[in-house]
Design a protein around this motif. Sequence first.
Motif, short mmCIF file in Angstrom:
data_model
loop_
_atom_site.label_atom_id
_atom_site.label_comp_id
_atom_site.label_asym_id
_atom_site.label_seq_id
_atom_site.Cartn_x
_atom_site.Cartn_y
_atom_site.Cartn_z
N GLN A 1 6.85 9.05 -3.51
CA GLN A 1 5.88 8.10 -2.96
C GLN A 1 6.60 7.12 -2.04
N GLN A 2 5.96 6.80 -0.92
CA GLN A 2 6.54 5.89 0.06
C GLN A 2 5.57 4.75 0.36
N ALA A 3 6.12 3.61 0.68
CA ALA A 3 5.29 2.48 1.10
C ALA A 3 4.76 2.75 2.50
N VAL A 4 3.46 2.55 2.68
CA VAL A 4 2.82 2.74 3.97
C VAL A 4 2.70 1.40 4.69
N GLU A 5 2.45 0.35 3.93
CA GLU A 5 2.23 -0.97 4.51
C GLU A 5 2.74 -2.01 3.51
N VAL A 6 3.55 -2.95 3.98
CA VAL A 6 4.06 -4.03 3.13
C VAL A 6 3.70 -5.35 3.81
N THR A 7 2.92 -6.16 3.11
CA THR A 7 2.41 -7.40 3.69
C THR A 7 2.88 -8.60 2.86
N PRO A 8 3.60 -9.55 3.48
CA PRO A 8 4.02 -10.74 2.75
C PRO A 8 2.81 -11.56 2.29
N GLY B 1 -4.64 -15.13 5.55
CA GLY B 1 -4.18 -14.45 6.76
C GLY B 1 -4.08 -12.94 6.60
N GLU B 2 -2.94 -12.39 7.02
CA GLU B 2 -2.72 -10.94 6.98
C GLU B 2 -2.79 -10.40 5.55
N ALA B 3 -2.31 -11.16 4.59
CA ALA B 3 -2.35 -10.71 3.20
C ALA B 3 -3.80 -10.60 2.72
N LYS B 4 -4.62 -11.56 3.07
CA LYS B 4 -6.03 -11.51 2.68
C LYS B 4 -6.71 -10.29 3.30
N ALA B 5 -6.42 -10.03 4.57
CA ALA B 5 -7.00 -8.87 5.25
C ALA B 5 -6.54 -7.56 4.58
N GLY C 1 -8.44 0.75 -3.71
CA GLY C 1 -7.66 1.94 -3.37
C GLY C 1 -6.84 2.42 -4.55
N PRO C 2 -6.37 3.63 -4.47
CA PRO C 2 -5.67 4.22 -5.61
C PRO C 2 -4.20 3.83 -5.75
N ALA C 3 -3.60 3.25 -4.71
CA ALA C 3 -2.15 3.05 -4.79
C ALA C 3 -1.73 1.76 -4.11
N VAL C 4 -1.84 0.65 -4.83
CA VAL C 4 -1.39 -0.64 -4.33
C VAL C 4 -0.58 -1.33 -5.43
N SER C 5 0.28 -2.24 -5.02
CA SER C 5 1.00 -3.04 -6.02
C SER C 5 1.34 -4.40 -5.42
N ILE C 6 1.65 -5.32 -6.29
CA ILE C 6 2.08 -6.66 -5.90
C ILE C 6 3.46 -6.84 -6.52
N LYS C 7 4.43 -7.18 -5.69
CA LYS C 7 5.80 -7.33 -6.17
C LYS C 7 6.36 -8.68 -5.80
N ALA C 8 6.98 -9.34 -6.75
CA ALA C 8 7.73 -10.57 -6.49
C ALA C 8 9.20 -10.21 -6.60
N TYR C 9 10.00 -10.82 -5.71
CA TYR C 9 11.43 -10.56 -5.77
C TYR C 9 12.19 -11.85 -5.46
N TYR C 10 13.36 -11.97 -6.08
CA TYR C 10 14.19 -13.15 -5.86
C TYR C 10 14.63 -13.19 -4.41
N SER C 11 14.71 -14.40 -3.83
CA SER C 11 15.07 -14.54 -2.43
C SER C 11 15.68 -15.92 -2.20
N GLN C 12 16.09 -16.15 -0.97
CA GLN C 12 16.61 -17.45 -0.56
C GLN C 12 15.90 -17.92 0.66
N LEU D 1 0.88 -1.17 0.00
CA LEU D 1 0.00 0.00 0.00
C LEU D 1 0.91 1.22 0.00
N TRP D 2 0.72 2.11 -0.98
CA TRP D 2 1.55 3.31 -1.14
C TRP D 2 0.80 4.54 -0.66
N ASP D 3 1.55 5.55 -0.18
CA ASP D 3 0.90 6.81 0.18
C ASP D 3 0.61 7.60 -1.09
N GLN D 4 -0.06 8.71 -0.93
CA GLN D 4 -0.39 9.59 -2.05
C GLN D 4 0.20 10.97 -1.75
N PRO D 5 1.48 11.16 -2.07
CA PRO D 5 2.17 12.39 -1.69
C PRO D 5 1.72 13.59 -2.53
#
Length: 92
Positions: free
Chosen positions: A43-50, A69-73, A81-92, A33-37
């Motif tokens: 723009q800054q992330a307001v909430e990041v949910t795995p 769980g938390e992601a569903k909520a 909302g006007p400013a959300v995104s879904i991001k996948a990133y490489y990890s271990q 969830l991003w703010d609306q500056p």
Amino acid sequence: MDGAEISRFERFSKVELTNDNDFPVFVRVVYILWDQPDEGETQQAVEVTPVGGLTEVPASGTAVLDVTGEAKAAVERNSGGPAVSIKAYYSQ
């Protein structure tokens, strides 16, 4: 898989990941969830949910994550909302 492709602004219960590489990859996914500056502000992330945990996506294949769980909520709270995104990133 049943379902239809939708925008990130709608409520969803699954995320499909596609790997075009010739080797498997490990990724994590977050719902942001991003703010609306004001004009000129960054723009800054307001909430990041795995969404799920570490996920292996096979070579030239797909993987499907259930949004629970938390992601569903977070999706229920912020869909439409006007400013959300879904991001996948490489990890271990």
